[in-house]
Write an enzyme that holds these catalytic residues in place. Sequence first.
Site, PDB file in Angstrom:
ATOM      1  N   CYS A 102     -24.512 -19.055   9.788  1.00 27.47           N
ATOM      2  CA  CYS A 102     -25.542 -18.029   9.980  1.00 27.47           C
ATOM      3  C   CYS A 102     -26.898 -18.697  10.255  1.00 27.47           C
ATOM      4  O   CYS A 102     -27.116 -19.202  11.349  1.00 27.47           O
ATOM      5  CB  CYS A 102     -25.577 -17.071   8.796  1.00 27.47           C
ATOM      6  N   HIS A 192     -19.834 -15.354   8.343  1.00 22.33           N
ATOM      7  CA  HIS A 192     -19.943 -15.912   6.988  1.00 22.33           C
ATOM      8  C   HIS A 192     -18.559 -16.210   6.402  1.00 22.33           C
ATOM      9  O   HIS A 192     -17.963 -15.349   5.747  1.00 22.33           O
ATOM     10  CB  HIS A 192     -20.681 -14.942   6.073  1.00 22.33           C
ATOM     11  N   GLU A 194     -17.992 -17.867   3.857  1.00 13.67           N
ATOM     12  CA  GLU A 194     -18.138 -17.941   2.396  1.00 13.67           C
ATOM     13  C   GLU A 194     -18.181 -16.565   1.737  1.00 13.67           C
ATOM     14  O   GLU A 194     -18.079 -16.462   0.503  1.00 13.67           O
ATOM     15  CB  GLU A 194     -19.397 -18.739   2.039  1.00 13.67           C
TER      16      GLU A 194
END
Length: 249
Positions: A102, A192, A194
Amino acid sequence: MKAPTTDQAPKVLILKTGTTYPEIREQYGDFDAWFVRGLSDQLDLTVVDVTRETPPGQPTDWDGVVITGSPAMVSERAEWSENAAAWTRQAVEAQVPVLGVCYGHQLLAHALGGKVGFHPDGRDTGTKQVTLLDTAQNDPIFQRLPAQFPAQLTHKQSVLELPPGAVLLANSSFEPHQAFRVGDSAWGVQFHPEFTDQIMKAYLEVQTPDLDKEGLDAPQLLAEVTPAPAASKVLTYFSELVTDRLVSA
């Protein structure tokens, strides 16, 4: 994933470029915790908040570097961000494996001569489909992912122009530059890996007043959130790449 045959675990530096919303942090932890969870537990991880201190040592002191997301904007060119960009450029030049996510994806592009700014169509948020391009078939990380997969996204700025020589690996209907590689050691991903689906929902809940103002359908976006295990594999495969390179060095 095989354990390293070296005596020392691969040293990976997580460059933390900000912090999440307080209500999300209280429930799920902060950006760095999500990466620590998603990366291999066989890595020797160090977290440095580059908004408060400079990256430690030289890039070559590390076997890999991960750059997190941030509420900041790369185009603001804050001093800490420009310092982190310069350090990241040195890491890429030294062929230290780098993964930018990001803000980290945008910072990597900016550091290497790309253009970053606000997406002309506004905010992108929620679970969206990412599509791999033919170039991903020979990529060390992306060749192992499905041709299309869901991923969690939340951003206002994008990589508007890739750095010179970058290889575009993936896009989506909203975002033409979902993933790219420079050389054979540096990757940027706008999505993302994560995020869990619970974290994605928490973001949409916090963002709902702004989404309403922007004409986006927050309830629909919340209803469309799904787990994104393939996207999360980017962290697994990056961990393996770092480990394999250390073993073969």
